[in-house]
Design a protein around this motif. Structure first.
Motif: not given
Length: 232
Positions: A145, A151-152, A154, A159-161, A165, A206, A209-211
């Motif tokens: 994170y 953002s996340i 991976k 992936f933007e939060l 979130e 949500s 799903r991003k993590t």
């Protein structure tokens, strides 16, 4: 330098400010192959606009620039917004007065032109390592994170939060493994506005799903807690 060693640079956004188009391309082209995003400017005024409108990790700038704002004045202005932005200065001259100003600005480095790319890559890797320590949280399973741009990470995917979130994830991280109650979410995230269980669940799912799903667990009808799975 082996390409694999430069993989950590893949998450960086770098601003290059250089008024010599040939020197600019000699930096831009190799960095574009390795970094997430490269922004360029030939004048300090344009560099400031890029800095205002983008999340910049590192600034590389010539000391002497065409226009009203030289590299030192530009960085002084940037530092008013972000006192810790890492800066690499470039110069073809030995000007003791300007070198003293650069030292006062706590620049990461002053390198001679023409720039030795291997030296530059070593500097960038060192800066990136420090940035990673300061600005990222290990969520486990190879996922991070990054707080500064919400953002996340991976692998090479980002992936933007949303703001909410981020607030939820920050609250769970700060709880240090203890459950966060529904009342705490209501008070600290929704700040007294109406919060439904469905709304909270939607935001939590949500983030999952991003993590990964097991990162956030329900806790006995009390709330949620973070469950980082760190591989040994």
């Amino acid at each position: 330098m082996l390409p694999a060693l430069l993989e950590p640079l893949g998450n960086l956004t770098i601003l290059i400010v250089e008024d010599d188009p040939v020197a600019l391309d000699l930096l831009r082209i190799p960095l574009e192959r390795r970094c997430r995003k490269i922004l360029t400017a030939k004048k300090g005024e344009v560099g400031l606009k890029h800095f205002k409108n983008n999340v910049i990790d590192i600034v590389i700038t010539d000391v002497n620039l065409e226009g009203k704002i030289d590299g030192i004045a530009m960085i002084k202005t940037m530092r008013k917004t972000n006192p810790n932005i890492p800066v690499i200065f470039m110069t073809a001259y030995s000007d003791e007065e300007k070198i003293n100003e650069i030292i006062k600005l706590n620049a990461c480095s002053l390198i001679k032109k023409a720039v030795d790319l291997e030296e530059l890559f070593v500097l960038l890797l060192g800066i990136n390592k420090q940035l990673h320590k300061e600005q990222t949280v290990d969520l486990g399973q190879g996922i991070f994170y990054r707080k500064r741009d919400k953002s996340i990470l991976k692998g090479f995917a980002v992936f933007e939060l949303t703001d909410r979130e981020c607030q939820i994830l920050d609250l769970l991280i700060n709880a240090d493994g203890f459950p966060v109650t529904y009342e705490e979410f209501h008070k600290k995230i929704w700040r007294g506005q109406q919060m439904t269980m469905d709304s909270l669940r939607m935001h939590v799912n949500s983030i999952r799903r991003k993590t990964y799903h097991d990162l956030i667990r329900n806790h006995s009808r009390l709330g949620y807690k973070l469950n980082r799975i760190i591989s040994e």
